[in-house]
Design a protein around this motif. Sequence first.
Motif, PDB file in Angstrom:
ATOM      1  N   PHE A  29       0.854  -1.611   0.171  1.00 20.16           N
ATOM      2  CA  PHE A  29       0.092   0.085   0.020  1.00 20.16           C
ATOM      3  C   PHE A  29       0.453   1.248  -0.055  1.00 20.16           C
ATOM      4  O   PHE A  29       0.595   1.962  -0.616  1.00 20.16           O
ATOM      5  CB  PHE A  29      -0.860  -0.088   1.129  1.00 20.16           C
ATOM      6  CG  PHE A  29      -2.152  -0.888   0.814  1.00 20.16           C
ATOM      7  CD1 PHE A  29      -2.740  -0.773  -0.231  1.00 20.16           C
ATOM      8  CD2 PHE A  29      -2.259  -1.862   2.061  1.00 20.16           C
ATOM      9  CE1 PHE A  29      -4.030  -1.583  -0.056  1.00 20.16           C
ATOM     10  CE2 PHE A  29      -3.837  -3.029   2.410  1.00 20.16           C
ATOM     11  CZ  PHE A  29      -4.176  -2.852   0.813  1.00 20.16           C
ATOM     12  N   LEU A  30       2.222   1.529   0.570  1.00 22.80           N
ATOM     13  CA  LEU A  30       2.497   2.460   0.422  1.00 22.80           C
ATOM     14  C   LEU A  30       3.024   2.619  -0.767  1.00 22.80           C
ATOM     15  O   LEU A  30       3.581   3.665  -0.958  1.00 22.80           O
ATOM     16  CB  LEU A  30       3.768   1.711   1.868  1.00 22.80           C
ATOM     17  CG  LEU A  30       3.259   1.906   3.340  1.00 22.80           C
ATOM     18  CD1 LEU A  30       4.390   2.167   4.285  1.00 22.80           C
ATOM     19  CD2 LEU A  30       2.757   3.649   3.709  1.00 22.80           C
ATOM     20  N   GLU A  32       1.999   1.533  -2.789  1.00 21.65           N
ATOM     21  CA  GLU A  32       0.486   2.762  -4.094  1.00 21.65           C
ATOM     22  C   GLU A  32       0.671   4.220  -4.438  1.00 21.65           C
ATOM     23  O   GLU A  32      -0.274   4.419  -4.744  1.00 21.65           O
ATOM     24  CB  GLU A  32      -0.556   1.565  -3.911  1.00 21.65           C
ATOM     25  CG  GLU A  32      -1.589   2.020  -4.688  1.00 21.65           C
ATOM     26  CD  GLU A  32      -2.630   1.649  -4.909  1.00 21.65           C
ATOM     27  OE1 GLU A  32      -4.328   1.584  -5.067  1.00 21.65           O
ATOM     28  OE2 GLU A  32      -3.572   0.786  -3.195  1.00 21.65           O
ATOM     29  N   GLN A  33       0.757   4.263  -2.609  1.00 22.80           N
ATOM     30  CA  GLN A  33       0.554   5.390  -1.801  1.00 22.80           C
ATOM     31  C   GLN A  33       1.569   6.809  -2.330  1.00 22.80           C
ATOM     32  O   GLN A  33       1.380   7.703  -3.043  1.00 22.80           O
ATOM     33  CB  GLN A  33       0.749   5.314  -0.547  1.00 22.80           C
ATOM     34  CG  GLN A  33       1.130   7.427   0.095  1.00 22.80           C
ATOM     35  CD  GLN A  33       0.046   8.336  -0.267  1.00 22.80           C
ATOM     36  OE1 GLN A  33      -1.508   7.524  -0.502  1.00 22.80           O
ATOM     37  NE2 GLN A  33       0.074   9.440  -0.025  1.00 22.80           N
ATOM     38  N   SER A  34       2.490   5.508  -3.364  1.00 25.12           N
ATOM     39  CA  SER A  34       3.811   6.801  -2.850  1.00 25.12           C
ATOM     40  C   SER A  34       4.024   6.961  -5.307  1.00 25.12           C
ATOM     41  O   SER A  34       4.156   8.009  -5.152  1.00 25.12           O
ATOM     42  CB  SER A  34       5.334   6.153  -2.816  1.00 25.12           C
ATOM     43  OG  SER A  34       5.298   5.942  -1.648  1.00 25.12           O
ATOM     44  N   LYS A  38      -3.029   8.009  -7.445  1.00 26.07           N
ATOM     45  CA  LYS A  38      -4.468   8.356  -6.108  1.00 26.07           C
ATOM     46  C   LYS A  38      -3.381   9.478  -6.406  1.00 26.07           C
ATOM     47  O   LYS A  38      -3.732  10.546  -5.120  1.00 26.07           O
ATOM     48  CB  LYS A  38      -4.752   7.492  -5.633  1.00 26.07           C
ATOM     49  CG  LYS A  38      -6.192   6.940  -6.715  1.00 26.07           C
ATOM     50  CD  LYS A  38      -6.908   7.452  -6.327  1.00 26.07           C
ATOM     51  CE  LYS A  38      -8.510   6.345  -6.748  1.00 26.07           C
ATOM     52  NZ  LYS A  38      -8.117   5.197  -6.097  1.00 26.07           N
ATOM     53  N   GLY A  39      -1.790   9.141  -6.332  1.00 25.48           N
ATOM     54  CA  GLY A  39      -1.153  11.153  -5.440  1.00 25.48           C
ATOM     55  C   GLY A  39      -0.869  11.758  -6.423  1.00 25.48           C
ATOM     56  O   GLY A  39      -0.579  12.354  -5.636  1.00 25.48           O
ATOM     57  N   GLY A  79      -1.167  -2.437  -5.581  1.00 24.93           N
ATOM     58  CA  GLY A  79      -2.118  -1.927  -4.307  1.00 24.93           C
ATOM     59  C   GLY A  79      -3.194  -2.983  -3.997  1.00 24.93           C
ATOM     60  O   GLY A  79      -3.424  -2.961  -3.130  1.00 24.93           O
ATOM     61  N   HIS A 138      -5.284   3.713  -1.127  1.00 23.94           N
ATOM     62  CA  HIS A 138      -4.122   4.129  -1.585  1.00 23.94           C
ATOM     63  C   HIS A 138      -3.336   4.544  -0.108  1.00 23.94           C
ATOM     64  O   HIS A 138      -2.618   5.075   0.438  1.00 23.94           O
ATOM     65  CB  HIS A 138      -3.345   4.853  -2.147  1.00 23.94           C
ATOM     66  CG  HIS A 138      -4.292   6.681  -2.497  1.00 23.94           C
ATOM     67  ND1 HIS A 138      -5.773   6.423  -2.290  1.00 23.94           N
ATOM     68  CD2 HIS A 138      -4.433   7.486  -2.205  1.00 23.94           C
ATOM     69  CE1 HIS A 138      -6.287   7.680  -2.164  1.00 23.94           C
ATOM     70  NE2 HIS A 138      -4.964   8.943  -1.988  1.00 23.94           N
ATOM     71  N   LEU A 139      -4.359   4.777   1.257  1.00 27.48           N
ATOM     72  CA  LEU A 139      -4.244   4.872   2.836  1.00 27.48           C
ATOM     73  C   LEU A 139      -4.258   3.336   3.602  1.00 27.48           C
ATOM     74  O   LEU A 139      -3.747   4.532   4.816  1.00 27.48           O
ATOM     75  CB  LEU A 139      -5.041   5.904   2.749  1.00 27.48           C
ATOM     76  CG  LEU A 139      -4.878   7.686   1.904  1.00 27.48           C
ATOM     77  CD1 LEU A 139      -6.113   8.375   2.592  1.00 27.48           C
ATOM     78  CD2 LEU A 139      -4.040   8.298   1.784  1.00 27.48           C
ATOM     79  N   LYS A 217      -1.797  13.889  -1.672  1.00 26.55           N
ATOM     80  CA  LYS A 217      -1.919  12.922  -1.725  1.00 26.55           C
ATOM     81  C   LYS A 217      -3.221  11.982  -1.384  1.00 26.55           C
ATOM     82  O   LYS A 217      -3.356  11.147  -1.348  1.00 26.55           O
ATOM     83  CB  LYS A 217      -1.027  11.462  -1.859  1.00 26.55           C
ATOM     84  CG  LYS A 217       1.349  12.143  -2.840  1.00 26.55           C
ATOM     85  CD  LYS A 217       1.498  11.184  -2.345  1.00 26.55           C
ATOM     86  CE  LYS A 217       3.128  11.800  -3.526  1.00 26.55           C
ATOM     87  NZ  LYS A 217       4.448  10.481  -3.017  1.00 26.55           N
ATOM     88  N   LEU A 218      -3.465  12.833  -0.448  1.00 31.73           N
ATOM     89  CA  LEU A 218      -4.673  12.680   0.642  1.00 31.73           C
ATOM     90  C   LEU A 218      -6.454  12.751   0.016  1.00 31.73           C
ATOM     91  O   LEU A 218      -6.346  13.797  -1.308  1.00 31.73           O
ATOM     92  CB  LEU A 218      -5.027  12.932   1.864  1.00 31.73           C
ATOM     93  CG  LEU A 218      -3.657  13.106   2.599  1.00 31.73           C
ATOM     94  CD1 LEU A 218      -3.836  13.873   3.960  1.00 31.73           C
ATOM     95  CD2 LEU A 218      -3.539  10.866   3.246  1.00 31.73           C
TER      96      LEU A 218
END
Length: 323
Positions: A29-30, A32-34, A38-39, A79, A138-139, A217-218
């Motif tokens: 997930f991290l 995907e977050q990076s 969605k970022g 993700g 992604h969070l 990114k939120l």
Amino acid sequence: MPVNETLSQYSDWSYTTATAIYVLALVFFLIEQSFGAKGRSAAERTRARQLVGAGAPVDVAEVTTDVPPARRGRAERIGRMGAALTVLGVLLHLSALVLRGLATHRVPWGNMYEYIMAVTFIAVVTWLYVIRKFPVRHLSGFMLLPIVILMFIGGTALYTVAAPVVPALQSYWLWIHVTAAIISSGVFMVPGVASIFYLVRNAHERNPQRFARFAPKLPAADVLDRIAYRATVLAFPLFTFGVLCGAVWAESAWGRFWGWDPKETTAFVAWVVYAAYLHSRATAGWRGTRAAAINIVGFAVMVFNLFFVNLVTTGLHSYAGVG
């Protein structure tokens, strides 16, 4: 009845494996977050729409992020793999609970190790439901982080061998009161995390230089606000029911409904804080940042109640079972 040591061992293995899988899912997930789509920041998405609306011959994906489209696609696949791993972890987590109950011939939340196992299970299930309803997958790494920490502490410092519960807990109220407390505490983890993200996102929207690397990114602040509110609306009645059932059990066990035991006092403080949060949402002047701050205070009180009150203070609720 004697404890079934074989089932107890299988329960421990399932718990450990579920924790390891959650850690792996957290890493996915991290990633995907990076690197996921969605970022993208709101400003970048607006710029892309403006370019396309003006007829500019550009690839929207190229102007919305510095990350190449192929890498973003891989990140989103990772993700989805993280979500699949989380589901697998939940199944093993559930197996650990069921096997623990079968091994001890009782409900599997008679000590702190089992209680944390149950609370974290409810928290993960709640989050899986949230990511199906809102674009916040992604969070998930940030949500899994406190869960993994709790499960690590529970499986090491707070681990207790399978055994019958102490006589004071041998009551049908253990099914009712503690179950309500477990479900509400697990669900309350979600609005606590969502409210923290809301404050970060809201601060960035007011001053783009604050949290400039993370906040874009939120999800939008209103999405985070809805998640926090809906989860709290779900958990608060269950928490209220649990507090009332605890009072009835206290009258049966100790001859009084309320005695301001440390556990009772902290539970009452948490109830007041969450009631204030819901009231603030109904009052226009206290929505948004102030309401989120109140929710975070309630989350902090719940964590304080879980660890400090159960493990440090001495009272009638001292059934931590740490050994």
